[in-house]
Design an enzyme around this catalytic site. Structure first.
Site, PDB file in Angstrom:
ATOM      1  N   ASP A  76     -10.480  -4.815  -6.712  1.00 22.41           N
ATOM      2  CA  ASP A  76     -10.558  -3.543  -7.781  1.00 22.41           C
ATOM      3  C   ASP A  76     -10.416  -4.627  -9.068  1.00 22.41           C
ATOM      4  O   ASP A  76      -9.965  -5.429  -9.459  1.00 22.41           O
ATOM      5  CB  ASP A  76      -9.390  -2.598  -7.826  1.00 22.41           C
ATOM      6  N   GLN A 115       0.780  -1.094   0.034  1.00 21.26           N
ATOM      7  CA  GLN A 115       0.090  -0.049  -0.084  1.00 21.26           C
ATOM      8  C   GLN A 115       1.044   1.223   0.067  1.00 21.26           C
ATOM      9  O   GLN A 115       0.464   2.199  -0.717  1.00 21.26           O
ATOM     10  CB  GLN A 115      -0.882   0.024   1.301  1.00 21.26           C
ATOM     11  N   SER A 124      -6.538   0.846   4.347  1.00 21.88           N
ATOM     12  CA  SER A 124      -6.895   0.130   3.160  1.00 21.88           C
ATOM     13  C   SER A 124      -7.514  -1.034   3.418  1.00 21.88           C
ATOM     14  O   SER A 124      -6.907  -1.900   3.993  1.00 21.88           O
ATOM     15  CB  SER A 124      -6.217   0.123   2.042  1.00 21.88           C
ATOM     16  N   GLU A 161     -16.445   4.802  -6.023  1.00 18.35           N
ATOM     17  CA  GLU A 161     -15.243   3.754  -6.780  1.00 18.35           C
ATOM     18  C   GLU A 161     -16.179   2.567  -7.431  1.00 18.35           C
ATOM     19  O   GLU A 161     -16.417   1.634  -6.645  1.00 18.35           O
ATOM     20  CB  GLU A 161     -14.389   3.273  -5.545  1.00 18.35           C
ATOM     21  N   HIS A 221      -7.701  -3.468   1.231  1.00 12.68           N
ATOM     22  CA  HIS A 221      -6.886  -4.263   0.365  1.00 12.68           C
ATOM     23  C   HIS A 221      -6.184  -5.119   1.452  1.00 12.68           C
ATOM     24  O   HIS A 221      -5.759  -6.239   0.962  1.00 12.68           O
ATOM     25  CB  HIS A 221      -6.414  -3.581  -0.622  1.00 12.68           C
ATOM     26  N   ALA A 228      -5.553   5.155  -0.366  1.00  7.59           N
ATOM     27  CA  ALA A 228      -5.741   5.219   1.347  1.00  7.59           C
ATOM     28  C   ALA A 228      -4.216   5.063   1.937  1.00  7.59           C
ATOM     29  O   ALA A 228      -3.273   4.467   1.289  1.00  7.59           O
ATOM     30  CB  ALA A 228      -6.450   3.924   1.745  1.00  7.59           C
ATOM     31  N   TRP A 251     -15.592   0.471  -9.130  1.00  8.42           N
ATOM     32  CA  TRP A 251     -14.720  -0.630  -9.453  1.00  8.42           C
ATOM     33  C   TRP A 251     -14.246  -1.634  -8.261  1.00  8.42           C
ATOM     34  O   TRP A 251     -13.715  -2.620  -8.431  1.00  8.42           O
ATOM     35  CB  TRP A 251     -13.439  -0.403 -10.055  1.00  8.42           C
ATOM     36  N   HIS A 252     -14.318  -1.069  -7.041  1.00  4.68           N
ATOM     37  CA  HIS A 252     -14.219  -1.643  -5.769  1.00  4.68           C
ATOM     38  C   HIS A 252     -15.396  -2.490  -5.007  1.00  4.68           C
ATOM     39  O   HIS A 252     -16.352  -1.918  -4.606  1.00  4.68           O
ATOM     40  CB  HIS A 252     -13.487  -0.792  -4.781  1.00  4.68           C
TER      41      HIS A 252
HETATM   42 ZN   LIG Z   1      -9.643  -0.827  -4.323  1.00  6.10          ZN
END
Ligand SMILES: [Zn+2]
Length: 185
Positions: free
Chosen positions: A105, A71, A96, A154, A98, A91, A156-157
């Protein structure tokens, strides 16, 4: 694994978790993408289903699990390109989701051309907005709730939360609202 774990600016996670990760495919740069095992299996099933439906749009993974160091690298990359604007887009390490292997994503190959700055008007994405909950996923940073989730829209997330995805979708909640509502009761 706590599938409704909240990680954001107010609930940072400053150590990497020990995760059971699986490979969910390669992104457009040919890099392997990983997700937590249960989330990853659900994602593969969802992509398999959506990618049968639209001849001109194929969804592929873009970014999945990232360690805290990963990240930081993403942030550094954008800081280099666009200075402080990077903080609006990426982030801070620790904040995040993730990092917990449950956020994914995606990008779309449309008529042979790859795109990951998606608008939400893509046919395949619209299908996911309606159907992702069946696989345990929610759109994590929806439009109109920026002040609650703290990020920009977002499309796409997506975030794996498991069975509770249906409740979250039906009640038009963010994960913040769901988790905090539960805490209050
Ligand atoms: Zn993302």
């Amino acid at each position: 694994m706590n599938y409704i774990m909240l990680v954001n600016k107010d609930y940072p996670l400053n150590d990497d978790l020990e995760l059971d990760l699986i490979n969910v495919g390669k992104n457009n740069d040919g890099e392997d993408v990983y997700l937590e095992r249960k989330a990853g299996k659900a994602l593969l099933k969802m992509l398999n289903d959506v990618n049968r439906l639209f001849d001109n749009e194929k969804i592929i993974v873009s970014s999945g699990y990232r360690s805290i160091d990963d990240q930081q690298n993403v942030l550094d990359y954008y800081l280099n390109i666009e200075g402080n604007n990077a903080y609006k887009r990426v982030a801070l390490p620790g904040t995040s989701e993730h990092q917990i292997g449950l956020g994914i994503d995606i990008g779309i190959i449309k008529n042979g051309e790859y795109k990951d700055d998606l608008t939400g008007n893509e046919e395949a994405l619209k299908w996911l907005f309606e159907n992702a909950y069946k696989y345990g996923f929610i759109l994590r940073y929806p439009l109109g709730k920026e002040n609650i989730h703290g990020y920009r829209y977002e499309p796409w997330h997506f975030r794996y939360v498991g069975l509770i995805a249906k409740y979250i979708k039906e009640n038009d909640l963010t994960l913040e609202e769901y988790v905090l509502e539960k805490t209050i009761k």
